[in-house]
Design an enzyme around this catalytic site. Structure first.
Site, PDB file in Angstrom:
ATOM      1  N   ILE A 145       0.502  -1.469   0.033  1.00  0.00           N
ATOM      2  CA  ILE A 145       0.183   0.320  -0.240  1.00  0.00           C
ATOM      3  C   ILE A 145       0.968   1.218  -0.192  1.00  0.00           C
ATOM      4  CG2 ILE A 145      -2.064   1.276   1.716  1.00  0.00           C
ATOM      5  CD1 ILE A 145      -2.223  -0.854   2.321  1.00  0.00           C
ATOM      6  N   ASN A 170       2.454   5.355   7.092  1.00  0.00           N
ATOM      7  CA  ASN A 170       1.157   4.065   6.689  1.00  0.00           C
ATOM      8  C   ASN A 170       2.090   3.070   7.439  1.00  0.00           C
ATOM      9  OD1 ASN A 170       0.159   1.720   4.616  1.00  0.00           O
ATOM     10  ND2 ASN A 170       2.458   1.266   4.292  1.00  0.00           N
ATOM     11  N   THR A 203       2.584  -6.278  10.330  1.00  0.00           N
ATOM     12  CA  THR A 203       0.930  -6.971   9.893  1.00  0.00           C
ATOM     13  C   THR A 203       0.533  -8.282  10.598  1.00  0.00           C
ATOM     14  OG1 THR A 203       1.789  -6.884   7.599  1.00  0.00           O
ATOM     15  CG2 THR A 203       0.426  -4.834   8.810  1.00  0.00           C
ATOM     16  N   TYR A 253      -2.077  -6.355  17.314  1.00  0.00           N
ATOM     17  CA  TYR A 253      -2.756  -5.447  16.127  1.00  0.00           C
ATOM     18  C   TYR A 253      -3.608  -4.338  15.752  1.00  0.00           C
ATOM     19  CZ  TYR A 253      -2.946  -4.634  10.708  1.00  0.00           C
ATOM     20  OH  TYR A 253      -3.802  -3.937   9.779  1.00  0.00           O
ATOM     21  N   PRO A 270      -8.198   0.300   5.238  1.00  0.00           N
ATOM     22  CA  PRO A 270      -8.572  -1.209   4.354  1.00  0.00           C
ATOM     23  C   PRO A 270      -8.472  -2.004   4.825  1.00  0.00           C
ATOM     24  CG  PRO A 270      -6.834   0.187   4.770  1.00  0.00           C
ATOM     25  CD  PRO A 270      -6.802   0.835   5.455  1.00  0.00           C
ATOM     26  N   ILE A 272      -6.997  -6.086   1.108  1.00  0.00           N
ATOM     27  CA  ILE A 272      -6.155  -5.759  -0.093  1.00  0.00           C
ATOM     28  C   ILE A 272      -4.971  -6.203  -0.492  1.00  0.00           C
ATOM     29  CG2 ILE A 272      -4.700  -3.502  -0.861  1.00  0.00           C
ATOM     30  CD1 ILE A 272      -7.855  -2.698   0.114  1.00  0.00           C
TER      31      ILE A 272
END
Length: 228
Positions: free
Chosen positions: A13, A61, A65, A127, A157, A160
């Site tokens: 992203i 960003n 993750t 997270y 989001p 993705i």
């Protein structure tokens, strides 16, 4: 020419956002702990960020993750890494850019959160907590800076199709896509398009918002009648 900073820009992203902002005519500076970006920096470190007072558009960003552990088995180190990068790291970047924006009376801050901030994500409690924390940060920063020409918004989001996601086993991808109301995952470029709008002059009256881009992931798709 306006200057933008995009963190976590080495791939996925972040790379798509950097490419889109460049295409829109912005000077883009990229930051990542991985090699290949303009600034190589680990947001979990104690080191000082370089001066960023000339940044007009800050896109936070960068995130961990892939920490996966049920809450009873999550280690203190796993928890701290997610919080240090995803929440504290985001604040450090935004804070470093903010004084310059306030003094110029103009700025755009876009924080990439996650659909998990609203719904949770089993197996990824750190997270989810870190991404939910970003929403409180965004609301507060938006309120503090609304009168100074600085907008602050969060993008959330869903699934993705980044390189990391596409690398998951085929059976996992099939199972995930089968649960998505839109029948597919989103593309990084679609997230980048939303960020580009929020970074633009056209979005000057949009602030303090949590904007999902998830193909309807949070919708109730259960029906008691026949399927439409």
């Amino acid at each position: 020419m306006s200057k933008a900073l995009v963190t976590g820009a080495a791939r996925g992203i972040g790379a798509a956002i950097a490419a889109r902002l460049r295409a829109d005519g912005l000077e883009v500076v990229t930051l990542d702990r991985a090699p290949g970006c303009d600034i190589e920096f680990d947001l979990a470190s104690d080191g000082a960020l370089p001066p960023l007072g000339d940044v007009d558009v800050c896109v936070s960003n960068a995130a961990v993750t892939d920490t996966i552990a049920p809450a009873p088995r999550m280690t203190a180190e796993q928890w701290a890494r997610d919080i240090d990068v995803n929440l504290t790291g985001a604040f450090r970047v935004v804070q470093t850019c903010l004084d310059g924006m306030r003094s110029r009376g103009h700025g755009r801050i876009v924080v990439i959160s996650s659909a998990a901030a609203r719904s949770g994500l089993p197996g990824q409690v750190a997270y989810s907590a870190s991404k939910a924390g970003l929403l409180g940060m965004v609301k507060t920063l938006a309120a503090e800076n609304a009168a100074r020409g600085v907008t602050v918004n969060a993008v959330l989001p869903g699934m993705i199709a980044t390189e990391k996601v596409r690398a998951m086993p085929a059976e996992v991808l099939e199972r995930v896509e089968g649960t998505l109301p839109a029948g597919r995952m989103g593309e990084p470029e679609e997230v980048a398009a939303l960020v580009a709008f929020l970074a633009s002059d056209a979005a000057s009256y949009v602030t303090g918002q949590e904007i999902g881009i998830d193909g309807g992931l949070g919708l109730n798709t259960m029906s008691l009648g026949s399927h439409p």
